[in-house]
Design an enzyme around this catalytic site. Structure first.
Site, mmCIF file in Angstrom:
data_model
loop_
_atom_site.group_PDB
_atom_site.id
_atom_site.type_symbol
_atom_site.label_atom_id
_atom_site.label_comp_id
_atom_site.label_asym_id
_atom_site.label_seq_id
_atom_site.Cartn_x
_atom_site.Cartn_y
_atom_site.Cartn_z
ATOM 1 N N HIS A 261 0.835 -1.324 0.113
ATOM 2 C CA HIS A 261 -0.066 0.049 -0.098
ATOM 3 C C HIS A 261 0.900 1.141 -0.008
ATOM 4 O O HIS A 261 1.970 1.193 0.364
ATOM 5 C CB HIS A 261 -0.690 0.129 1.196
ATOM 6 N N GLU B 40 0.914 4.026 1.745
ATOM 7 C CA GLU B 40 1.150 4.308 3.188
ATOM 8 C C GLU B 40 2.439 3.544 3.741
ATOM 9 O O GLU B 40 3.407 4.202 4.200
ATOM 10 C CB GLU B 40 0.293 4.305 4.254
ATOM 11 N N CYS C 294 -2.401 -0.289 7.514
ATOM 12 C CA CYS C 294 -1.992 1.141 7.302
ATOM 13 C C CYS C 294 -2.194 2.069 8.520
ATOM 14 O O CYS C 294 -1.312 2.919 8.687
ATOM 15 C CB CYS C 294 -2.291 1.841 5.945
#
Length: 146
Positions: free
Chosen positions: A52, A54, A87
């Site tokens: 992801h 993040e 995240c």
């Protein structure tokens, strides 16, 4: 919010825009981490959907994430479909002080859970900066469980 907030969110949107259609079932998300006026990490969801945005931006930022602001185009996940730290947990663990989110995520893996986790960790969360611009990224995204 000041003009720098808008500038950093526009950068996050631009990062995500470059990955639309390349992230499998996951949405294309952009994340920019800023500490003391300096960008210390930035990323978009990787091709295929992992890692992801993040997660990648935090890896770049390292200790620079402590006390920083993260600008994220879509609400950080509050749970992972394949386990592991979400995240929102990663942002909190890194010591990010503030998370600015463009738009909420209707996925059952986010849907308020990500922002709730951040707030419980005493991270300042703001939602809605450049929401209309960010929502255009997710026109074709069909969140799980929504």
């Amino acid at each position: 919010m000041d003009h720098h907030d808008h500038d950093h969110m526009r950068r996050a949107i631009a990062l995500a825009h470059g990955r639309v259609g390349l992230t499998a079932e996951n949405p294309a998300v952009g994340c920019v981490i800023v500490c003391e006026g300096q960008v210390v990490g930035e990323a978009a969801t990787a091709e295929g959907g992992r890692p992801h945005a993040e997660e990648q931006a935090l890896a770049q930022a390292g200790e620079g994430a402590r006390g920083a602001t993260a600008y994220v185009t879509l609400e950080p996940c509050g749970a992972r479909s394949r386990g592991g730290l979400s995240c929102s947990e990663r942002l909190a663990a890194a010591g990010v002080a503030r998370v600015v989110v463009a738009c909420a995520d209707a996925s059952t893996l986010a849907a308020g859970l990500g922002t709730e986790r951040l707030r419980k960790a005493e991270v300042d969360v703001e939602i809605g900066l450049l929401e209309a611009e960010a929502k255009a990224l997710y026109a074709g995204y069909r969140p799980r469980g929504a």
